[in-house]
Structure formats: C-alpha cells, structure tokens
Design an enzyme around this catalytic site. Structure first.
Site, PDB file in Angstrom:
ATOM      1  N   ARG A  43       0.835  -1.205   0.000  1.00 53.11           N
ATOM      2  CA  ARG A  43       0.000   0.000   0.000  1.00 53.11           C
ATOM      3  C   ARG A  43       0.873   1.259   0.000  1.00 53.11           C
ATOM      4  NH1 ARG A  43      -0.924   4.833   2.107  1.00 53.11           N
ATOM      5  NH2 ARG A  43      -0.316   4.009   4.137  1.00 53.11           N
TER       6      ARG A  43
ATOM      7  N   HIS B 248       8.922   7.821   7.679  1.00 49.15           N
ATOM      8  CA  HIS B 248       9.511   7.945   6.339  1.00 49.15           C
ATOM      9  C   HIS B 248      10.932   8.473   6.499  1.00 49.15           C
ATOM     10  CE1 HIS B 248       6.063   7.202   3.576  1.00 49.15           C
ATOM     11  NE2 HIS B 248       5.409   7.319   4.723  1.00 49.15           N
TER      12      HIS B 248
ATOM     13  N   HIS C  34       5.216   4.875  12.441  1.00 51.90           N
ATOM     14  CA  HIS C  34       5.282   4.846  10.973  1.00 51.90           C
ATOM     15  C   HIS C  34       6.187   5.994  10.540  1.00 51.90           C
ATOM     16  CE1 HIS C  34       3.188   4.299   6.949  1.00 51.90           C
ATOM     17  NE2 HIS C  34       3.662   5.526   6.789  1.00 51.90           N
TER      18      HIS C  34
ATOM     19  N   CYS D 155       5.283  10.609  -0.481  1.00 53.29           N
ATOM     20  CA  CYS D 155       4.101  11.321  -0.008  1.00 53.29           C
ATOM     21  C   CYS D 155       3.765  12.403  -1.024  1.00 53.29           C
ATOM     22  CB  CYS D 155       4.355  11.939   1.364  1.00 53.29           C
ATOM     23  SG  CYS D 155       3.001  12.996   1.908  1.00 53.29           S
TER      24      CYS D 155
HETATM   25 ZN    ZN Z   1       3.412   6.639   5.020  1.00 50.39          ZN
END
Ligand code: ZN
Length: 309
Positions: free
Chosen positions: A14, A209, A207, A240
């Site tokens: 995803r 990045h 989470h 993103c």
């Molecule tokens: Zn993310």
C-alpha cells in the site's frame, strides 16, 4: 526500557507502491504479498479503499483482495478513509482489520480528505465502529504526528487528545505517523512515551519515512519509549504526494537488521527479505532505497572464505 520483541507491519503493497507513477500489475502486488508472508510478515497492509481517481495505483483494491489467500496467523489490513471505503473493504471478505487515518491539522486534513482534523477523527471513529460491527478490528493512525507540510510544527497536546479519542472509540492500537519524514528521535521519544501512557494498555505503532535520514534513529527512539509495533516497507519504497522529493518508508530489511542485531526479535527472515528486495527491484526496474538490501546482512558466512586484499 527496551523490549525483546516487536511486531512489524509490512506496508509495501500500500504505502510503498501508492506513489509509484507506473501502475504495478495486480499479479505483482499479489506476489509481493505472498513473498512478504514467506519472509515472516504476519500483518500486511495490502491495499487502500480510496477513490481510484485520487489514487490510481490502488484502483485494483477489490482484485487484490480476490487474489489473496487466507493464511493462518496472517492479518490483512485495508486502509480506509470513510464509510464507503470501510464498506468496500468489509465486502471483500478478506480484510481482517481496517486502518483508519486521522490528520493532525485542518489544512492537511482538508487537502488529504476534504475535512477538518476533528472531522477526520469522527470519520476514523465511525470506521472503527463499522469494523467492530462486521466482526473485524479497527486501528487508527494519526497522520503528520510530528510535523505538517502546510502548518509546520504540530502540538503534542493535539496528538495526545486525538489518540485518547481514538482509543475510546475502540481502536486496537494507535499509530503515530511521520507522514512527511521530519521527525527527530528526541521528539519521537517524548511523544511516544506520552501517548503510550495515555492509551495504556493499548499499544502504540509508529510509521516513519526516511526523507531526511532520521528513519532508523526514530524507530530506535520509539521502541525505547514504549512503541511495540513498527510499520516498514520492503526495499524502502514509498513517498508522499504532499512532500515533494519525500523518500519512502523505513525499509523492512534495514529495521530488521538493526533490531535483530540488537537482540530484539521481529519474526522476520533477513536473508529472505534481501532476496525479496532484489526481486522487487526487478519489478520496479530500479534500485531500491534500502541500505541492507544493497550491503547484505552481517555476519555473512562467505566472509570467512574470502581472502583479505
Ligand atoms: Zn506513510
């Protein structure tokens, strides 16, 4: 306080693929999911049920779900933004957990989901209720927990308040997401500790990045502060749309290498992850950002046989 085990959530199908400009065939996504399971992944974010016009890469959400097989001990997670998405995910019969997203600031929430931050908390609460009603579980992620691409710094009190509301709504865990990759380890440790205490005994998931190279440091800080679940993406794919040039998720193989070497078990097989990285690089026709994917693990048995230069 360091634990001896963390749970990994594989998000490559995803978050990893979502911002790839080339459409990846459904069959390749199914292969990725199967390979993640073979690596030991037990929770996998397989797709998102969003408007296909907004996210063309996820237009095959139903087909992906048709192709995935139930595997004992494996939970497939579907990301949803609203009631319609929740109903679609539930209708597939394959999704075991709905992932809802709330956004920390009004400007980002309007850009991402066309609603205020408070509206996104209400929507997530409704999704969690729908999940429970259908016999599934629901979790919630707070996007831009550590900084917003539009409003800049985000108040920790705001994140804490959102986490408390989402916990009361019945979420099984609360995720803190550094959506645009601006977090630093001190901030992460502080916020994870505060949220963990506030929602205990519910666990905190993180989470990150790796946009500014702080991804692994943030994972380490989060676990030290009480986070017990880590999102990661094989190969470190991802980006993103609101942060141009943003790098991907922290790479599963990089996180697994770091944690297993530090004697924190992840349940994942590093050698297999590295093989999967190479396979995925072939599918994507590019080198992937993961560092351990390139360098390999350590110690490597063949090193003993190699002659020094
Ligand atoms: Zn993310």
């Amino acid at each position: 306080m360091y634990t001896n085990a963390v749970e990994m959530v594989e998000v490559s199908p995803r978050d990893g693929l979502q911002n790839e400009p080339a459409l990846i065939p459904t069959e390749a996504k199914l292969d990725l999911i199967r390979q993640a399971i073979a690596c030991g992944a037990r929770r996998i974010e397989v797709t998102s049920f969003v408007n296909p016009r907004a996210v063309p890469q996820m237009a095959d959400a139903e087909q992906v779900c048709e192709g995935i097989e139930p595997v004992e001990g494996v939970t497939y997670i579907g990301l949803v933004m609203n009631r319609r998405g929740a109903e679609r995910a539930i209708a597939t019969g394959k999704i075991g957990q709905l992932g809802a997203v709330s956004v920390s600031t009004d400007t980002f929430a309007m850009a991402n989901q066309g609603q205020t931050s408070e509206g996104s908390v209400d929507a997530a609460s409704q999704i969690i209720a729908l999940a429970k009603h259908a016999g599934l579980t629901g979790q919630a992620t707070i996007a831009a927990s550590f900084g917003c691409p539009f409003e800049g710094e985000v108040s920790e009190d705001r994140i804490l308040a959102m986490a408390e509301v989402l916990a009361r709504a019945g979420a099984v865990e609360i995720g803190l997401a550094d959506t645009i990759g601006v977090a630093n380890p001190a901030h992460v440790a502080r916020l994870v500790e505060r949220v963990s205490k506030a929602i205990s005994p519910l666990p905190v998931r993180v989470h990150f990045h790796n946009t500014r190279g702080t991804g692994l440091a943030n994972v380490w800080a989060a676990i030290g502060a009480g986070a017990r679940i880590v999102d990661a993406s094989i190969g470190g794919l991802g980006g993103c749309p609101f942060a141009p040039g943003a790098a991907g998720n922290v790479a599963t193989e990089d996180v697994v290498y770091m944690l297993e070497r530090a004697e924190i078990s992840t349940g994942l097989d590093l050698d297999r992850l590295i093989e999967t990285n190479r396979w995925l690089a072939g599918i994507m026709q590019k080198e992937l950002p993961a560092m351990v994917g390139k360098a390999g693990g350590f110690p490597q048995p063949q090193h003993n046989e190699r002659k020094l230069p």
